[in-house]
Design a protein around this motif. Structure first.
Motif, PDB file in Angstrom:
ATOM      1  N   SER A 130       2.278 -11.664  -5.653  1.00 19.59           N
ATOM      2  CA  SER A 130       2.740 -10.534  -6.464  1.00 19.59           C
ATOM      3  C   SER A 130       3.105  -9.314  -5.627  1.00 19.59           C
ATOM      4  O   SER A 130       3.678  -8.357  -6.145  1.00 19.59           O
ATOM      5  N   LEU A 131       2.778  -9.333  -4.326  1.00 17.24           N
ATOM      6  CA  LEU A 131       3.117  -8.220  -3.444  1.00 17.24           C
ATOM      7  C   LEU A 131       3.617  -8.775  -2.114  1.00 17.24           C
ATOM      8  O   LEU A 131       2.903  -9.534  -1.446  1.00 17.24           O
ATOM      9  N   TYR A 159      11.694 -13.751 -15.602  1.00 16.47           N
ATOM     10  CA  TYR A 159      11.278 -12.358 -15.740  1.00 16.47           C
ATOM     11  C   TYR A 159      12.187 -11.617 -16.715  1.00 16.47           C
ATOM     12  O   TYR A 159      13.350 -11.978 -16.911  1.00 16.47           O
ATOM     13  N   LEU A 205       5.400  -1.357 -15.595  1.00 21.16           N
ATOM     14  CA  LEU A 205       6.353  -2.430 -15.338  1.00 21.16           C
ATOM     15  C   LEU A 205       5.716  -3.775 -15.639  1.00 21.16           C
ATOM     16  O   LEU A 205       4.871  -4.266 -14.891  1.00 21.16           O
ATOM     17  N   ASN A 206       6.123  -4.387 -16.743  1.00 23.36           N
ATOM     18  CA  ASN A 206       5.607  -5.684 -17.151  1.00 23.36           C
ATOM     19  C   ASN A 206       6.699  -6.736 -17.067  1.00 23.36           C
ATOM     20  O   ASN A 206       7.847  -6.488 -17.479  1.00 23.36           O
ATOM     21  N   CYS A 254      10.310  -6.203  -8.969  1.00 18.73           N
ATOM     22  CA  CYS A 254      10.674  -4.852  -8.534  1.00 18.73           C
ATOM     23  C   CYS A 254      10.857  -4.853  -7.017  1.00 18.73           C
ATOM     24  O   CYS A 254       9.912  -5.136  -6.275  1.00 18.73           O
ATOM     25  N   ILE A 295       2.863   0.838  -6.749  1.00 24.26           N
ATOM     26  CA  ILE A 295       2.171  -0.434  -6.961  1.00 24.26           C
ATOM     27  C   ILE A 295       1.303  -0.389  -8.219  1.00 24.26           C
ATOM     28  O   ILE A 295       1.189  -1.376  -8.947  1.00 24.26           O
ATOM     29  N   ARG A 332       1.990   0.867 -10.879  1.00 25.99           N
ATOM     30  CA  ARG A 332       2.844   0.712 -12.069  1.00 25.99           C
ATOM     31  C   ARG A 332       2.910  -0.747 -12.511  1.00 25.99           C
ATOM     32  O   ARG A 332       3.377  -1.041 -13.615  1.00 25.99           O
ATOM     33  N   ALA A 333       2.506  -1.671 -11.644  1.00 25.10           N
ATOM     34  CA  ALA A 333       2.677  -3.096 -11.906  1.00 25.10           C
ATOM     35  C   ALA A 333       1.784  -3.569 -13.047  1.00 25.10           C
ATOM     36  O   ALA A 333       0.569  -3.384 -13.015  1.00 25.10           O
ATOM     37  N   THR A 363       4.228  -9.127 -12.933  1.00 23.90           N
ATOM     38  CA  THR A 363       5.163  -8.296 -12.172  1.00 23.90           C
ATOM     39  C   THR A 363       4.971  -8.529 -10.686  1.00 23.90           C
ATOM     40  O   THR A 363       3.847  -8.633 -10.206  1.00 23.90           O
ATOM     41  N   ARG A 364       6.085  -8.640  -9.987  1.00 24.28           N
ATOM     42  CA  ARG A 364       6.060  -8.820  -8.543  1.00 24.28           C
ATOM     43  C   ARG A 364       6.693  -7.615  -7.876  1.00 24.28           C
ATOM     44  O   ARG A 364       7.734  -7.125  -8.318  1.00 24.28           O
ATOM     45  N   MET A 365       6.062  -7.142  -6.819  1.00 23.90           N
ATOM     46  CA  MET A 365       6.554  -6.003  -6.057  1.00 23.90           C
ATOM     47  C   MET A 365       6.983  -6.476  -4.667  1.00 23.90           C
ATOM     48  O   MET A 365       6.192  -7.084  -3.944  1.00 23.90           O
TER      49      MET A 365
END
Length: 448
Positions: free
Chosen positions: A257-258, A284, A362-363, A367, A384, A386-387, A391-393
């Motif tokens: 996810s990150l 997504y 952010l769902n 991103c 981060i 906001r995830a 959600t993937r950053m």
């Protein structure tokens, strides 16, 4: 260790509003000029504005907690941490004769320098140190015989960060490499002594044998097995080197996810991230591609014509350039290229300034944050957090090309995030070294 007096510059507070609690049992001094400068930053929606407001609230809470002692903050100070450190406000000494004789201009920086020098003269038995992220102010202080330091609390060892990714790892014989190819997706269990170092979860590297043979590998999320990585094509983009192959592997793993992609100009960071995200678009709700606005030639975006969207468009153009590369790879008249245009119209794919995602939750989003080296550690944290669910950053950037005046290779948010998140099962970092934009671009990045 002897007690010290630390005088804090405005830019340190704007960088980390909680900085005053990080000086152990030493005394911290805030020149009144700093509070005056912070007032100018209180209005706005950028991280600097948030930090200015947050520091004001923090100072107010401390004074409220320490009533009635806070009334005499200039004289006695107030306790700011469990180590016994105290906070003082400096109201005098803003025009120290030594400073005014040396520098004719009456700048805020010179007033802060004057206050620090006056404190040092009044308390000669206690070392006084000016803490500022402004290298020029540090040089001025040293020239006047003062001690000056950078704020290093959130600085990281970048050599350690980049030495642990994509390195060539030698093993004694080719049996491990042979096993990787035989097992395919099953991987090979990591045994003690198999590798010359202790791997971290999702670490990537090239495994080579002294007797011949090699394999691109990634460690699993528990650091218990290694798997071979195969080259894949996504959205018409095929990796051109080993690093890009490893990058595509982590980018295509939904369990991560990150992700951080670092590298110099032309190594393909943004292109790879965007291609991987687009290939997973059906999984997504939205793909969000954003970058911070860094003003050019000291000009704010206000000097540009048009409304806000027209003003930020020049800053977003590099992101559209990468999208056009993907469309060209797919074929401008292909169904997939047409689908990308439709995604832009329907806002399934959104390209915008980073400021727009502040405050959002952010769902179910991929991103991608481009040019992340221009963010502070606090800004990275804000993004981060906001995830939301699913959600993937993905953060991309080059820590050698920082355009913010008070950030550098060791203190920018991207380096800080990589160091702090290393070892987490959901995080992966790949450093791209070989430029693939063109021979000219790669040579310029290396030699100039």
């Amino acid at each position: 260790m002897a007690k010290k007096n630390y005088v804090i510059d405005t830019n340190v507070i704007l960088h980390d509003y909680n900085c005053i609690s990080n000086f152990q049992d030493n005394d911290v001094y805030i020149p009144i000029t700093v509070l005056e400068e912070l007032d100018k930053f209180k209005k706005g929606y950028d991280q600097l504005n948030f930090n200015a407001r947050a520091f004001g609230r923090l100072l107010d809470e401390m004074m409220e907690t320490n009533k009635p002692k806070a009334v005499k903050i200039m004289e006695n100070g107030i306790q700011i941490n469990s180590d016994g450190g105290r906070l003082f406000i400096l109201t005098n000494g803003q025009r120290n004769p030594k400073v005014t004789e040396t520098f004719s201009s009456d700048l805020m920086d010179h007033r802060i320098l004057s206050a620090a020098l006056t404190l040092a003269e009044e308390k000669p038995k206690v070392p006084t140190i000016l803490v500022t992220k402004d290298v020029n102010l540090r040089i001025k202080a040293i020239a006047l015989g003062m001690k000056a330091e950078d704020y290093t609390t959130d600085q990281v060892d970048v050599d350690d960060i980049f030495s642990s990714t994509n390195q060539e790892v030698m093993v004694g014989d080719s049996s491990v490499i042979d096993s990787l190819y035989v097992s395919k997706h099953g991987g090979v269990a990591l045994e003690e002594g198999m590798l010359p170092f202790k791997p971290t979860p999702n670490q990537t590297f090239e495994l080579k044998s002294a007797t011949g043979g090699s394999a691109l590998v990634r460690v699993d999320a528990e650091a218990e097995r290694i798997y071979s990585v195969e080259k894949r094509t996504m959205m018409g983009i095929t990796p051109r080197n080993a690093e890009q192959t490893l990058a595509f592997d982590v980018l295509s793993d939904p369990n991560l996810s990150l992700i951080a992609l670092t590298g110099t100009a032309g190594t393909g960071k943004t292109l790879l991230a965007l291609a991987a995200a687009l290939s997973q678009a059906d999984d997504y709700q939205q793909i969000l591609l954003a970058r911070p606005i860094v003003s050019l030639s000291n000009k704010d975006i206000g000097f540009l014509p048009g409304g806000y969207k027209e003003k930020v468009m020049p800053y977003m153009q590099p992101l559209f350039d990468n999208l056009n590369v993907i469309k060209a790879s797919l074929g401008q008249n292909s169904n997939q290229a047409a689908k990308l245009d439709e995604m832009l119209k329907s806002e399934k794919l959104v390209i915008e300034a980073l400021a727009f995602i502040r405050g959002r939750s952010l769902n179910n989003v991929i991103c991608i944050i481009d040019e992340a080296q221009n963010l502070t550690p606090q800004e990275i944290k804000t993004i981060i957090t906001r995830a939301g669910e699913n959600t993937r950053m993905i953060f991309t950037g080059d820590v050698q090309q920082i355009d913010q005046p008070y950030l550098e290779e060791r203190s920018n948010g991207l380096s800080y995030m990589i160091e702090r998140m290393k070892g987490e099962s959901f995080f992966a970092h790949v450093n791209l070294v070989k430029g693939e934009r063109s021979k000219l671009s790669e040579t310029a990045a290396r030699k100039l």
